[in-house]
Design an enzyme around this catalytic site. Structure first.
Site, mmCIF file in Angstrom:
data_model
loop_
_atom_site.group_PDB
_atom_site.id
_atom_site.type_symbol
_atom_site.label_atom_id
_atom_site.label_comp_id
_atom_site.label_asym_id
_atom_site.label_seq_id
_atom_site.Cartn_x
_atom_site.Cartn_y
_atom_site.Cartn_z
ATOM 1 N N CYS A 183 0.812 -1.185 0.198
ATOM 2 C CA CYS A 183 -0.033 0.228 -0.012
ATOM 3 C C CYS A 183 0.913 1.238 0.059
ATOM 4 O O CYS A 183 0.571 2.212 -0.250
ATOM 5 C CB CYS A 183 -1.143 -0.014 1.124
ATOM 6 S SG CYS A 183 -2.257 -1.310 0.781
ATOM 7 N N THR A 184 2.110 1.174 0.556
ATOM 8 C CA THR A 184 2.986 2.370 0.692
ATOM 9 C C THR A 184 3.455 2.417 -0.445
ATOM 10 O O THR A 184 3.741 3.669 -1.248
ATOM 11 C CB THR A 184 3.967 2.142 1.963
ATOM 12 O OG1 THR A 184 3.392 1.928 2.989
ATOM 13 C CG2 THR A 184 4.946 3.566 1.876
#
Length: 147
Positions: free
Chosen positions: A39-40
């Site tokens: 997600c980062t």
């Protein structure tokens, strides 16, 4: 297909509704959780491509079931120039069909499937990216958004 309308609280506390964004190309990318590796990567790739999205008048929003406070910290930590929308009760994810059974280590649970929607200026879903791999995704989305 018309994109389901919604109103959600953003990381900055503002309410965002899809209806208010008519006339703008909108990218909604659904992701499972703030501060997780994939997600980062995905968020940072959208951040790095931001000048091109903004230059083409494309609004980008990340959506997950994390809280406004979690989104605020995540956005600040990675200097994300776009807003993150809190969908804690997974109403938006359900409306878009991305709140679904997932499997991890033999366990099945409900969660957000990493999926991106490109919505045109009239509110129609132009493209759906399913089973997204975070690395390289922002570039593929930009290509579609530019149309």
């Amino acid at each position: 297909m018309m994109a389901p309308d919604f109103t959600a609280r953003a990381d900055d506390g503002a309410l965002v509704s899809l209806a208010s964004l008519r006339g703008t190309i909108v990218v909604l990318y659904f992701y499972p959780k703030d501060n997780t590796p994939s997600c980062t990567v995905e968020a940072c790739e959208f951040r790095d491509a931001w000048p091109e999205f903004a230059g083409d008048d494309v609004a980008v929003f990340g959506v997950s079931t994390d809280s406004v406070a979690s989104h605020e910290k995540f956005r600040q930590k990675y200097q994300l120039p776009f807003r993150l929308l809190a969908d804690e009760d997974h109403v938006i994810a359900s409306a878009y069909g991305v709140w679904a059974p997932k499997k991890l280590f033999g366990h099945t649970f409900l969660g957000v499937r990493r999926t991106t929607f490109v919505i045109d200026r009239s509110g129609v879903i132009r493209e759906v990216f399913e089973k997204v791999r975070a690395r390289g995704h922002a570039k593929a989305v930009l290509d579609v958004a530019r149309g």
